[in-house]
Design an enzyme around this catalytic site. Structure first.
Site, PDB file in Angstrom:
ATOM      1  N   LYS B  34       3.636  14.860  -4.534  1.00 49.65           N
ATOM      2  CA  LYS B  34       4.746  14.842  -3.579  1.00 49.65           C
ATOM      3  C   LYS B  34       4.628  13.558  -2.752  1.00 49.65           C
ATOM      4  O   LYS B  34       3.620  13.345  -2.076  1.00 49.65           O
ATOM      5  CB  LYS B  34       4.663  16.068  -2.676  1.00 49.65           C
ATOM      6  CG  LYS B  34       5.777  16.162  -1.648  1.00 49.65           C
ATOM      7  CD  LYS B  34       5.686  17.438  -0.842  1.00 49.65           C
ATOM      8  CE  LYS B  34       4.696  17.375   0.300  1.00 49.65           C
ATOM      9  NZ  LYS B  34       5.070  16.494   1.426  1.00 49.65           N
ATOM     10  N   LYS B  65      12.698  14.734   3.027  1.00 49.61           N
ATOM     11  CA  LYS B  65      13.065  15.632   4.136  1.00 49.61           C
ATOM     12  C   LYS B  65      14.500  15.340   4.601  1.00 49.61           C
ATOM     13  O   LYS B  65      14.775  15.212   5.803  1.00 49.61           O
ATOM     14  CB  LYS B  65      12.115  15.499   5.325  1.00 49.61           C
ATOM     15  CG  LYS B  65      10.714  16.002   5.090  1.00 49.61           C
ATOM     16  CD  LYS B  65      10.561  17.465   5.429  1.00 49.61           C
ATOM     17  CE  LYS B  65       9.141  17.997   5.364  1.00 49.61           C
ATOM     18  NZ  LYS B  65       8.141  17.268   4.636  1.00 49.61           N
ATOM     19  N   LEU B  66      15.390  15.253   3.643  1.00 44.87           N
ATOM     20  CA  LEU B  66      16.779  14.898   3.941  1.00 44.87           C
ATOM     21  C   LEU B  66      17.428  15.921   4.865  1.00 44.87           C
ATOM     22  O   LEU B  66      17.240  17.140   4.696  1.00 44.87           O
ATOM     23  CB  LEU B  66      17.577  14.812   2.641  1.00 44.87           C
ATOM     24  CG  LEU B  66      17.166  13.687   1.686  1.00 44.87           C
ATOM     25  CD1 LEU B  66      17.851  13.881   0.328  1.00 44.87           C
ATOM     26  CD2 LEU B  66      17.498  12.326   2.261  1.00 44.87           C
ATOM     27  N   SER B 120       5.409  24.380   9.533  1.00 44.50           N
ATOM     28  CA  SER B 120       4.100  24.925   9.895  1.00 44.50           C
ATOM     29  C   SER B 120       3.614  24.569  11.301  1.00 44.50           C
ATOM     30  O   SER B 120       2.645  25.149  11.772  1.00 44.50           O
ATOM     31  CB  SER B 120       3.056  24.443   8.880  1.00 44.50           C
ATOM     32  OG  SER B 120       3.002  23.027   8.877  1.00 44.50           O
ATOM     33  N   GLY B 179      -4.929  24.194   8.276  1.00 38.36           N
ATOM     34  CA  GLY B 179      -5.615  25.455   8.559  1.00 38.36           C
ATOM     35  C   GLY B 179      -5.562  26.573   7.524  1.00 38.36           C
ATOM     36  O   GLY B 179      -6.351  27.510   7.606  1.00 38.36           O
TER      37      GLY B 179
END
Lengths: 226, 226
Positions: B34, B65-66, B120, B179
């Site tokens: 990615k 991240k369009l 996240s 995490g």
């Protein structure tokens, strides 16, 4: 109403076209330039410096439409931060670990954060619009220099102005190709209208920009009288 | 559970580092790569082709991240679409005039759309999480090939799997530096775990990837027994 009663910013998006001459031609006539993600990805960050060398005036904005965790947004921003005055990110992602970190990063470098609060396409009704109260809560905590809200939704501009006060700079895309008339967003309380295709695709961009300035002035005069 | 019971995708984000050797070393060991926005802006779209020439296997994803109107997202996507299998956009922008247009654009070129449904970082609680039901409504209408949901929020992964069915590919970042333990997202129903720093910053990335694969397998075996 902010300090600039009738601001006009030109959106440069296409990666296939050289904008050097256009920038030089519009310099001093418009209040700034917004460089879109397609241009920034396609031409690379240094192209921003090349464009800016043609016009040192006005506000230069990297419209990265950032929407990631703070760590990744700062990595991306660091590539353009020396060449622009402001960077655009989405309000949707929230403050903690995201916009808060980005704002601090920008402010340490004397740069400004502009946050999208609302969008202009029909799909904005599906999620974005319904989350507006939550986005405005986050913006109130964050205190960004500027906020983006579409000219096609004057009531959103009004509620941002009411909620965030007179100092925040409100920038409104959606003028021209997307249907809003020049001056309509200014009447609702915006400081800048962002115009792309109507100027950039015109055979005579300079005259197109001057005509939009005229139209903004007329509209603003009539809404202030009204 | 999708077709791949324990997928591992490596996130490459840093624009300052050459990833050619790393890609070659991990080829065949991981299920794909990615490429983050910092890398894509900093190195330019053609760098993706250079990396891919080192590993023709696996799924290659442009994590742009369009989050824009369809017109602008298609302009950006057109710069990388020939070099990757899939592109990532945000679910909160909605379908009409945005994700719907992007999906059609990608499918005409035999490429896949992956949509972020949840994030996240702590700020995701401010807006994103609260809009999740609306985002899932939009995803149900849209039918993307894949969805991104963080490994740190297994209940979100479960609800996506329940809502969108067995065929959608669920990809989960947040393993390692953020995490979550390897395998936790797979146990919740994800198809791929996305790992960045834990592999990329390791002195021995190949061993780090193999160790994560082992840990995924052990965790998956125990949750399936449980």
């Amino acid at each position: 109403m902010g300090s600039n009663p009738m601001g006009l910013i030109v959106a440069l998006d296409s990666p296939d076209r050289g904008f050097e001459d256009l920038v030089e031609e519009l310099c001093g006539i418009v209040d700034g330039f917004k460089l879109g993600l397609p241009l920034l990805v396609g031409r690379g960050p240094v192209y921003t410096a090349a464009l800016r060398s043609r016009c040192h005036e006005g506000v230069w904005i990297a419209d990265l439409k950032l929407a990631d965790i703070g760590h990744v947004m700062k990595l991306t921003t660091s590539l353009v931060v020396d060449y622009v005055d402001a960077v655009i990110a989405h309000g949707f992602i929230g403050v903690r670990g995201a916009l808060g970190e980005l704002k601090e990063f920008l402010e340490r470098r004397g740069k400004k954060l502009v946050v999208v609060a609302s969008m202009s396409h029909p799909g904005a009704e599906e999620v974005y619009d319904k989350a507006l109260p939550l986005i405005l809560d986050a913006m109130e905590k964050l205190g960004p220099w500027g906020v983006v809200a579409p000219a096609t939704r004057p009531h959103v501009i009004e509620s941002i102005r009411e909620r965030l006060g007179p100092r925040v700079a409100i920038m409104s895309p959606g003028v021209g190709a997307q249907g809003a008339e020049p001056g309509a967003a200014l009447c609702a309380g915006a400081d800048y209208e962002i115009v792309g295709r109507l100027i950039v695709s015109s055979p005579d961009p300079r005259s197109a920009a001057l005509a939009i300035r005229d139209a903004q002035g007329r509209r603003l005069a009539s809404c202030r009288r009204g």
